[in-house]
Design an enzyme around this catalytic site. Structure first.
Site, mmCIF file in Angstrom:
data_model
loop_
_atom_site.group_PDB
_atom_site.id
_atom_site.type_symbol
_atom_site.label_atom_id
_atom_site.label_comp_id
_atom_site.label_asym_id
_atom_site.label_seq_id
_atom_site.Cartn_x
_atom_site.Cartn_y
_atom_site.Cartn_z
ATOM 1 N N LYS A 140 0.841 -1.211 0.000
ATOM 2 C CA LYS A 140 0.000 0.000 0.000
ATOM 3 C C LYS A 140 0.875 1.259 0.000
ATOM 4 C CE LYS A 140 -0.314 -0.387 5.034
ATOM 5 N NZ LYS A 140 -1.140 -0.856 6.163
ATOM 6 N N TYR A 193 13.914 31.227 8.485
ATOM 7 C CA TYR A 193 12.670 31.865 8.920
ATOM 8 C C TYR A 193 12.592 31.933 10.443
ATOM 9 C CZ TYR A 193 10.678 31.505 4.203
ATOM 10 O OH TYR A 193 10.424 31.629 2.868
HETATM 11 C C1 LIG Z 1 -0.301 -1.706 6.914
HETATM 12 C C2 LIG Z 1 -0.851 -2.990 7.409
HETATM 13 C C3 LIG Z 1 -0.006 -4.112 7.540
HETATM 14 C C4 LIG Z 1 1.497 -4.031 7.396
HETATM 15 O O1 LIG Z 1 1.994 -3.445 8.578
HETATM 16 P P1 LIG Z 1 3.567 -3.226 8.848
HETATM 17 O O2 LIG Z 1 3.603 -2.725 10.238
HETATM 18 O O3 LIG Z 1 3.997 -2.199 7.856
HETATM 19 O O4 LIG Z 1 4.237 -4.517 8.650
HETATM 20 C C5 LIG Z 1 -0.595 -5.333 7.857
HETATM 21 N N1 LIG Z 1 -1.933 -5.432 8.070
HETATM 22 C C6 LIG Z 1 -2.757 -4.369 7.966
HETATM 23 C C7 LIG Z 1 -4.211 -4.542 8.232
HETATM 24 C C8 LIG Z 1 -2.249 -3.112 7.660
HETATM 25 O O5 LIG Z 1 -3.074 -2.049 7.599
#
Ligand SMILES: *Cc1c(COP(=O)(O)O)cnc(C)c1O
Length: 376
Positions: free
Chosen positions: A39, A258
């Site tokens: 993702k 800044y």
């Molecule tokens: C993002 C996510 C993962 C992966 O998590 P990591 O901590 O990046 O390994 C797994 N399961 C779900 C439901 C997630 O939203």
């Protein structure tokens, strides 16, 4: 290191390291299938190239957040099994069916919409069921399990997988892990024979009890630290070099940036670096006299950011380099061997996940180490 692209900086992604990380995690979870969470543009590394490299390493089960991301993986990998973690988007069932995406169903409304599509087409389209065992984010509430079971039994439907998500896996000793594990067990008992998945990267590293039939690592694939307070065993995947555009001398008592929030306590040499919060370098990495900020490496040495991070530039104190003065056009390392995503995160008060998923700046992306990609 001289940088050449018209954008200046170079984000480099080591697909070989990504592949090695997947294989290493696959070994740790030897009794379970090892999925890959891709993702958010594969945590900033590029969903198409990352998915192909992970597939070449052996991954067949991919997790995305949105249907759009699912379509990107589908375009890259015709035979991948793709779960959409955010579930079934209202009105999108046809898209999921057409693209062969599996919604991770999290509510009765999603379930009914999916079952209606199955009935309409007389086809048991695959899905996963997500139960909320304590994170209070997505998922059926536990007391809905009985209804869900009766509903699908009546239709002769079964999901591909049962899923839940840990709230505190990054702290392996947190008691909530055991609580969620036990509650997940009670859900599984109500759906005998359905494969189950609970562990993200940290859960995978916590122990076998958490593996079940499928693990879902994300951050660890990309070299990030999954478990707090422990040495990170993963290979770094991402390096980012951005150009120095000016070097100047400044005098004791002058201020930088800044709000004049940093004043120099000695005559100093400063490098102005073409990288700012618009490139994913958080403003919270600003350095004031009261509080040190982030660092970048120049000529192999970590040097502090002084003054506010602005949109397009940071100012780095390179006085300590002495006569070893960098040239304009030379690269400063923002992420790499000397300073990693988790170091920048610690300095900026955030987590490595946010550093990686913020890599959308004005630099070119190049891929190294093909991760055994098939040609073409
Ligand atoms: C993002 C996510 C993962 C992966 O998590 P990591 O901590 O990046 O390994 C797994 N399961 C779900 C439901 C997630 O939203």
């Amino acid at each position: 290191m001289a940088l050449t692209s018209g954008l200046g900086g170079q984000l480099s992604i080591d697909l070989g390291a990504l592949a090695r990380n997947w294989r290493a995690l696959d070994k740790v979870s030897a009794g379970a299938l090892t999925g890959a969470v891709v993702k958010a543009d594969a945590y900033g590394t590029g969903i198409t190239m990352a998915s192909k490299a992970l597939h070449a390493a052996g991954a067949r089960f991919f997790f995305v957040a949105t249907p759009d991301e699912g379509m990107a993986v589908r375009a890259a990998l015709p035979d991948a099994h793709i779960f959409v973690l955010n579930g079934l988007y209202p009105g999108a069932a046809n898209l999921y069916v057409r693209q062969n995406l599996m919604p991770v169903i999290a509510s009765v409304a999603m379930l009914e919409e999916w079952l209606a599509k199955c009935l309409e087409r007389n086809e048991a389209y695959p899905s996963a069921f997500h139960f909320d065992t304590g994170i209070n984010r997505l998922g059926f509430r536990l007391n809905e399990a009985g209804y869900v079971r009766e509903r699908i039994q009546a239709l002769g439907y079964a999901p591909q997988m049962l899923m839940s998500h840990l709230a505190c896996a990054d702290q392996p000793n947190h008691e909530k892990n055991r609580t969620q594990l036990a509650l997940f067990g009670s859900v599984m008992a109500q759906f005998p024979g359905i494969p189950a998945s609970l562990a993200n990267s940290a859960g995978l590293m916590t122990g076998r009890d958490y593996h079940f039939q499928m693990v879902r690592p994300g951050i660890a694939l990309y070299g990030g630290r999954a478990v707090t307070g422990r040495k990170n065993p993963m290979a770094p995947v991402v390096t980012l070099h951005v150009p120095i555009i000016q070097v100047k001398e400044a005098r004791t008592g002058e201020t930088v940036g800044y709000n004049a929030s940093y004043s120099l306590s000695r005559d100093s040499r400063l490098a102005i670096v073409a990288h700012g919060y618009a490139d994913g370098f958080f403003r919270s990495l600003s350095g004031s006299n009261a509080r040190p900020g982030g660092k970048v490496a120049i000529r192999g040495k970590l040097c502090p950011v002084v003054g506010k991070v602005s949109m397009d530039q940071i100012v780095v104190d390179i006085t300590e380099l002495g006569p070893n003065i960098p040239e304009p056009g030379e690269g400063a390392e923002v992420l790499g061997a000397l300073i990693g995503a988790d170091d920048q995160a610690d300095a900026g008060g955030t987590i490595g996940y946010e550093v990686l998923t913020s890599l959308k700046g004005r630099y070119s992306r190049n891929y190294v180490g093909d991760g055994n990609l098939p040609q073409g």
